[in-house]
Design a protein around this motif. Structure first.
Motif, PDB file in Angstrom:
ATOM      1  N   SER A   5      -0.852   3.530  40.069  1.00 49.04           N
ATOM      2  CA  SER A   5      -2.323   3.536  40.076  1.00 49.04           C
ATOM      3  C   SER A   5      -2.883   3.891  38.699  1.00 49.04           C
ATOM      4  CB  SER A   5      -2.846   4.518  41.127  1.00 49.04           C
ATOM      5  OG  SER A   5      -2.350   4.204  42.413  1.00 49.04           O
ATOM      6  N   LEU A   6      -2.346   3.243  37.695  1.00 47.42           N
ATOM      7  CA  LEU A   6      -2.723   3.580  36.328  1.00 47.42           C
ATOM      8  C   LEU A   6      -4.186   3.296  36.058  1.00 47.42           C
ATOM      9  CD1 LEU A   6       0.511   2.428  34.548  1.00 47.42           C
ATOM     10  CD2 LEU A   6      -0.502   4.706  34.337  1.00 47.42           C
ATOM     11  N   LYS A   7      -4.763   4.164  35.244  1.00 45.84           N
ATOM     12  CA  LYS A   7      -6.158   4.059  34.844  1.00 45.84           C
ATOM     13  C   LYS A   7      -6.244   3.908  33.330  1.00 45.84           C
ATOM     14  CE  LYS A   7      -7.340   7.297  38.564  1.00 45.84           C
ATOM     15  NZ  LYS A   7      -8.006   8.588  38.906  1.00 45.84           N
ATOM     16  N   ARG A   8      -7.352   3.397  32.870  1.00 43.31           N
ATOM     17  CA  ARG A   8      -7.507   3.219  31.430  1.00 43.31           C
ATOM     18  C   ARG A   8      -7.342   4.538  30.695  1.00 43.31           C
ATOM     19  NH1 ARG A   8     -10.811  -0.740  33.528  1.00 43.31           N
ATOM     20  NH2 ARG A   8     -10.540  -2.825  32.596  1.00 43.31           N
ATOM     21  N   LYS A   9      -7.762   5.622  31.291  1.00 46.71           N
ATOM     22  CA  LYS A   9      -7.656   6.907  30.612  1.00 46.71           C
ATOM     23  C   LYS A   9      -6.219   7.419  30.551  1.00 46.71           C
ATOM     24  CE  LYS A   9      -8.715   9.639  34.762  1.00 46.71           C
ATOM     25  NZ  LYS A   9      -9.645  10.640  35.343  1.00 46.71           N
ATOM     26  N   ASP A  10      -5.290   6.715  31.195  1.00 47.91           N
ATOM     27  CA  ASP A  10      -3.878   7.079  31.072  1.00 47.91           C
ATOM     28  C   ASP A  10      -3.247   6.501  29.807  1.00 47.91           C
ATOM     29  OD1 ASP A  10      -3.590   6.563  34.607  1.00 47.91           O
ATOM     30  OD2 ASP A  10      -3.677   8.502  33.563  1.00 47.91           O
ATOM     31  N   THR A  11      -3.986   5.668  29.095  1.00 46.92           N
ATOM     32  CA  THR A  11      -3.473   5.082  27.871  1.00 46.92           C
ATOM     33  C   THR A  11      -3.157   6.172  26.858  1.00 46.92           C
ATOM     34  OG1 THR A  11      -4.665   2.999  28.164  1.00 46.92           O
ATOM     35  CG2 THR A  11      -4.041   3.605  25.912  1.00 46.92           C
ATOM     36  N   ALA A  12      -1.916   6.175  26.382  1.00 47.09           N
ATOM     37  CA  ALA A  12      -1.463   7.216  25.459  1.00 47.09           C
ATOM     38  C   ALA A  12      -0.029   6.924  25.049  1.00 47.09           C
ATOM     39  CB  ALA A  12      -1.528   8.594  26.120  1.00 47.09           C
ATOM     40  N   VAL A  13       0.448   7.676  24.070  1.00 48.45           N
ATOM     41  CA  VAL A  13       1.874   7.701  23.782  1.00 48.45           C
ATOM     42  C   VAL A  13       2.472   8.810  24.644  1.00 48.45           C
ATOM     43  CG1 VAL A  13       3.658   8.032  22.053  1.00 48.45           C
ATOM     44  CG2 VAL A  13       1.517   6.877  21.434  1.00 48.45           C
TER      45      VAL A  13
END
Length: 115
Positions: A83-91
Motif C-alpha cells: 500500500s505504498l504512498k507517495r510520501k514513502d518515496t525515499a532511500v
C-alpha cells in the motif's frame, strides 16, 4: 568488518508493493538488531522498522503496511512494503547492530512511488 547489501527498491505506483532485502556478511557476526531506515530528499533519516530478538517496532506512518522479518540463520532482514504512498518515496537503508555495540549501514536502495 561487516558488509550489508540491499536490494529490492524501484519505481512503483501508489498502492503498489515491493520487498526490500538486506544481507549481512562478515566474520563472527553477533547481530543484536536489524532494521530499516529511510531518508527522503531534504529530510532527516528516520526509523521505519526494527527487529530485536524477534520483537518488532514500526514507525506509526507504516504500521499495518510494512512488515519486517529476519532470517537469523542467513543474517538477512527483509521488509515487505505494501500500500505504498507517495510520501514513502525515499532511500531505504538497512542497519545492523552488533553485540559489541558496532553499528553498520548499507548503501541504500531507492524507492520511488509515483504514477
Amino acid at each position: 568488518q561487516v558488509q550489508l547489501v540491499e536490494s529490492g527498491g524501484g519505481l512503483v505506483q501508489p498502492g503498489g508493493s515491493l520487498r526490500l532485502s538486506c544481507a549481512a556478511s562478515g566474520r563472527d557476526l553477533s547481530i543484536v538488531a536489524m532494521g530499516w531506515y529511510r531518508q527522503a530528499p531534504g529530510k532527516e533519516r528516520e526509523t521505519v522498522a526494527v527487529i530485536i530478538s524477534g520483537s518488532t517496532n514500526y514507525a506509526d506512518s507504516v504500521k499495518g503496511r510494512f512488515t519486517i522479518t529476519r532470517n537469523t540463520a542467513k543474517d538477512t532482514v527483509d521488509m515487505q512494503v505494501n500500500s505504498l504512498k507517495r510520501k514513502d518515496t525515499a532511500v531505504y537503508y538497512c542497519d545492523v547492530l552488533l553485540g559489541g555495540g558496532q553499528n553498520y549501514w548499507g548503501q541504500g536502495t531507492q524507492v520511488t512511488v509515483s504514477s
